[in-house]
Design a protein around this motif. Structure first.
Motif, PDB file in Angstrom:
ATOM      1  N   HIS A  51       0.840  -1.207   0.000  1.00 19.14           N
ATOM      2  CA  HIS A  51       0.000   0.000   0.000  1.00 19.14           C
ATOM      3  C   HIS A  51       0.873   1.254   0.000  1.00 19.14           C
ATOM      4  N   CYS A  52       1.939   1.247   0.788  1.00 20.58           N
ATOM      5  CA  CYS A  52       2.868   2.388   0.813  1.00 20.58           C
ATOM      6  C   CYS A  52       3.465   2.631  -0.562  1.00 20.58           C
ATOM      7  N   LYS A  53       3.890   1.556  -1.214  1.00 15.59           N
ATOM      8  CA  LYS A  53       4.466   1.678  -2.554  1.00 15.59           C
ATOM      9  C   LYS A  53       3.444   2.258  -3.530  1.00 15.59           C
ATOM     10  N   ASP A  54       2.191   1.812  -3.410  1.00 16.62           N
ATOM     11  CA  ASP A  54       1.136   2.338  -4.286  1.00 16.62           C
ATOM     12  C   ASP A  54       0.943   3.832  -4.070  1.00 16.62           C
ATOM     13  N   VAL A  70       2.397   8.448   6.576  1.00 18.11           N
ATOM     14  CA  VAL A  70       1.912   7.825   7.815  1.00 18.11           C
ATOM     15  C   VAL A  70       0.432   8.131   8.016  1.00 18.11           C
ATOM     16  N   ALA A  71       0.047   9.386   7.823  1.00 17.22           N
ATOM     17  CA  ALA A  71      -1.360   9.769   8.004  1.00 17.22           C
ATOM     18  C   ALA A  71      -2.268   9.022   7.029  1.00 17.22           C
ATOM     19  N   GLU A  72      -1.776   8.777   5.831  1.00 20.52           N
ATOM     20  CA  GLU A  72      -2.596   8.110   4.828  1.00 20.52           C
ATOM     21  C   GLU A  72      -2.696   6.604   5.056  1.00 20.52           C
ATOM     22  N   ILE A  73      -1.617   5.977   5.495  1.00 19.51           N
ATOM     23  CA  ILE A  73      -1.644   4.517   5.621  1.00 19.51           C
ATOM     24  C   ILE A  73      -2.129   4.021   6.982  1.00 19.51           C
ATOM     25  N   THR A  74      -2.112   4.875   8.002  1.00 17.37           N
ATOM     26  CA  THR A  74      -2.503   4.438   9.346  1.00 17.37           C
ATOM     27  C   THR A  74      -3.912   3.842   9.401  1.00 17.37           C
ATOM     28  N   PRO A  75      -4.936   4.513   8.854  1.00 16.38           N
ATOM     29  CA  PRO A  75      -6.282   3.908   8.917  1.00 16.38           C
ATOM     30  C   PRO A  75      -6.354   2.546   8.224  1.00 16.38           C
ATOM     31  N   ALA A  79      -7.130  -1.151   9.885  1.00 13.02           N
ATOM     32  CA  ALA A  79      -8.231  -1.952   9.342  1.00 13.02           C
ATOM     33  C   ALA A  79      -7.762  -3.328   8.878  1.00 13.02           C
ATOM     34  N   LEU A  80      -6.509  -3.433   8.455  1.00 11.76           N
ATOM     35  CA  LEU A  80      -5.985  -4.696   7.934  1.00 11.76           C
ATOM     36  C   LEU A  80      -5.574  -5.698   9.019  1.00 11.76           C
ATOM     37  N   VAL A  81      -5.492  -5.254  10.272  1.00 12.30           N
ATOM     38  CA  VAL A  81      -5.116  -6.180  11.347  1.00 12.30           C
ATOM     39  C   VAL A  81      -6.239  -7.202  11.499  1.00 12.30           C
ATOM     40  N   PRO A  82      -5.930  -8.486  11.311  1.00 10.59           N
ATOM     41  CA  PRO A  82      -6.973  -9.512  11.404  1.00 10.59           C
ATOM     42  C   PRO A  82      -7.593  -9.560  12.806  1.00 10.59           C
ATOM     43  N   ASP A  83      -8.890  -9.840  12.851  1.00  6.44           N
ATOM     44  CA  ASP A  83      -9.606  -9.914  14.124  1.00  6.44           C
ATOM     45  C   ASP A  83      -8.989 -10.931  15.073  1.00  6.44           C
TER      46      ASP A  83
END
Length: 103
Positions: A51-54, A70-75, A79-83
């Motif tokens: 995602h960072c590379k994109d 950092v501000a863009e990828i943090t959310p 969200a990507l952390v598995p439950d």
């Protein structure tokens, strides 16, 4: 509404106490290492890296500041952390706290 503010203050105080206990015991560092290991195992790190590379490709390297990235990828990172990883970490924290005499 004062009750809501009081509850938030008490919650913040409790979180601070828990964090202090985790830090002093060295458990916080152990939990961080366990989380890091689990995130690598489940592919989270690779997904976030892609995602960072994109984002950098999209905006251009010269137009991206670290703070903006950092501000863009943090959310998305959160969200990507598995439950199941969140649940495992929470259980480790609960187990630690149940072994402490003051909690």
């Amino acid at each position: 509404m004062a009750d809501f503010g009081d509850k938030r203050a008490k919650d913040a105080q409790l979180r601070a106490q828990i964090n202090e206990k985790l830090v002093k015991s060295g458990e916080r560092e152990r939990l961080k290492n366990e989380l890091r290991k689990r995130l690598i195992e489940c592919g989270w790190r690779d997904q976030l890296k892609a995602h960072c590379k994109d984002v950098v490709r999209e905006k251009g390297l010269e137009n991206v500041k670290v703070e903006d990235l950092v501000a863009e990828i943090t959310p998305k990172g959160r969200a990507l952390v598995p439950d199941n990883v969140k649940k495992e970490l929470l259980q480790l924290i609960r187990t630690f706290l149940s072994q402490q005499s003051t909690f």
